[in-house]
Write a protein that holds these residues in place. Structure first.
Motif, PDB file in Angstrom:
ATOM      1  N   GLY A  79      91.284  17.369  15.894  1.00  0.00           N
ATOM      2  CA  GLY A  79      91.498  17.434  17.339  1.00  0.00           C
ATOM      3  C   GLY A  79      92.967  17.670  17.676  1.00  0.00           C
ATOM      4  N   LEU A  83      93.866  21.246  16.872  1.00  0.00           N
ATOM      5  CA  LEU A  83      93.328  22.157  17.899  1.00  0.00           C
ATOM      6  C   LEU A  83      94.209  22.144  19.154  1.00  0.00           C
ATOM      7  N   PRO A 101      88.296  29.864  11.697  1.00  0.00           N
ATOM      8  CA  PRO A 101      88.070  28.460  12.105  1.00  0.00           C
ATOM      9  C   PRO A 101      86.774  28.285  12.894  1.00  0.00           C
ATOM     10  N   HIS A 105      83.845  25.711  11.535  1.00  0.00           N
ATOM     11  CA  HIS A 105      83.458  24.549  12.353  1.00  0.00           C
ATOM     12  C   HIS A 105      81.992  24.618  12.783  1.00  0.00           C
ATOM     13  N   VAL A 149      80.317  23.361   9.445  1.00  0.00           N
ATOM     14  CA  VAL A 149      80.578  21.967   9.035  1.00  0.00           C
ATOM     15  C   VAL A 149      80.260  20.975  10.155  1.00  0.00           C
ATOM     16  N   ARG A 177      85.293  24.917  22.343  1.00  0.00           N
ATOM     17  CA  ARG A 177      86.153  25.358  21.243  1.00  0.00           C
ATOM     18  C   ARG A 177      85.801  26.787  20.811  1.00  0.00           C
ATOM     19  N   GLU A 235      88.897  29.122  21.499  1.00  0.00           N
ATOM     20  CA  GLU A 235      89.854  29.085  20.378  1.00  0.00           C
ATOM     21  C   GLU A 235      90.240  30.476  19.844  1.00  0.00           C
ATOM     22  N   LEU A 271      93.132  32.145  21.889  1.00  0.00           N
ATOM     23  CA  LEU A 271      94.337  31.370  22.219  1.00  0.00           C
ATOM     24  C   LEU A 271      95.616  32.187  22.056  1.00  0.00           C
ATOM     25  N   ILE A 305      90.832  23.489  26.070  1.00  0.00           N
ATOM     26  CA  ILE A 305      90.963  23.214  24.626  1.00  0.00           C
ATOM     27  C   ILE A 305      91.221  21.723  24.404  1.00  0.00           C
ATOM     28  N   SER A 354      88.009  19.972  24.961  1.00  0.00           N
ATOM     29  CA  SER A 354      87.132  20.188  23.802  1.00  0.00           C
ATOM     30  C   SER A 354      87.484  19.228  22.668  1.00  0.00           C
ATOM     31  N   SER A 355      88.779  19.099  22.405  1.00  0.00           N
ATOM     32  CA  SER A 355      89.244  18.225  21.330  1.00  0.00           C
ATOM     33  C   SER A 355      88.877  16.767  21.595  1.00  0.00           C
TER      34      SER A 355
END
Lengths: 140, 146
Positions: free
Chosen positions: A25, A28, B39, B43, B46, B91, B95, B98, B111, B114-115
């Motif tokens: 996080g 990001l 990425p 993601h 995973v 994300r 992402e 960005l 963002i 999202s995190s």
């Protein structure tokens, strides 16, 4: 009921999931808003913890709990081996992550990975004879 | 299988398909999207697929501590599902862009949201699953009391 080695593996995997997700996080957010360049050094730790600490360890702990058990004797095989598996795995992962975080000698990274290999071999030895059908288990 | 588990698993399957498709697209040089998509598809696989499937199946299979506290369980599980998927979708949408939209306040804010959502989803899941992980002796004592 869940055996203690499984409980410890799943507890630790949840801890690693939280640490890895938090590190991810922060990375990001850093992509969008510059926080500090040092944050990029969290990247290898983020994915090592996600793959080994969370996914692999959770699956190992759950498999040790749920796979068919022996009818006679110790139900999941050697308890000492199971504790060895938990200890060596987490020791290996800790050495790996700390050596990456503090940019230590590559020797430490190799040592950490070797401990992970030993733990995975121990897991395989424990699980091999438990990968059976119910009929095979009762006939033994 | 509880409803929330079905949602976790089905959402996981959708991310799995999308993740492998994006992995193929990332390999096509004509698109030149490899580094941008890396990425995203990792993601998707995973977090979107494997983690989400594990979360759904463990909510279903792990022993429940309080069978009478289904409302609390429902709330935490659906919170984990909603936060994780909102966080992941935000994300995946923003992402890759960005580097183009650098400095755009609204996108940066999304963002950050999202995190935070992804981390909060993990916290909600852990709060749900942790009480179920207890040694035999402790569970027997608690069951004896109730």
């Amino acid at each position: 009921m869940m055996p203690k080695p499984s409980l410890w593996m799943i507890w630790l995997s949840l801890l690693y999931l939280l640490v890895s997700a938090t590190a991810g996080g922060v990375i990001l957010v850093h992509k969008a808003v510059d926080i500090h360049p040092v944050i990029w050094s969290f990247l290898p730790i983020h994915y090592e913890l996600a793959i080994w600490g969370w996914l692999v360890q959770f699956v190992m702990g759950t498999a040790y709990w749920m796979f068919p058990k022996y009818v006679n004797g110790k139900r999941r095989g050697s308890v000492a081996m199971a504790w060895g598996m938990v200890f060596v795995f987490n020791m290996g992962l800790s050495i790996l992550v700390l050596s990456m975080l503090y940019r230590m000698e590559p020797l430490y990274i190799i040592a950490g990975r070797c401990l992970l290999v030993i733990s995975v071999i121990t897991f395989s030895l424990l699980m091999w004879r438990r990968v059976v059908s119910y009929r095979e288990l009762t006939e033994r | 299988m509880p409803k929330v588990t079905r949602w976790f698993i089905k959402a996981g399957i959708l991310y799995f398909i999308t993740g492998v498709l994006l992995a193929v697209i990332a390999e096509i040089p004509a698109f030149g999207a490899g580094p941008l998509l890396l990425p995203v598809y990792w993601h998707m696989l995973v977090m979107g697929w494997i983690t989400q499937t594990i979360m759904g199946v463990s909510i279903w299979m792990f022993p429940r501590k309080h069978r009478d506290k289904q409302e609390r369980e429902k709330l935490l599980c659906w919170l984990a599902f909603g936060l994780l998927n909102t966080g992941l979708i935000l994300r995946f949408l923003f992402e890759p862009f960005l580097s183009i939209t650098m400095g755009n306040y609204a996108i940066n804010l999304l963002i950050v949201v999202s995190s935070v959502f992804q981390v909060l989803a993990i916290v909600a899941y852990i709060l749900e699953i942790l009480p179920r992980l207890q040694p035999r002796e402790k569970r027997s004592i608690q069951q004896g009391r109730s």
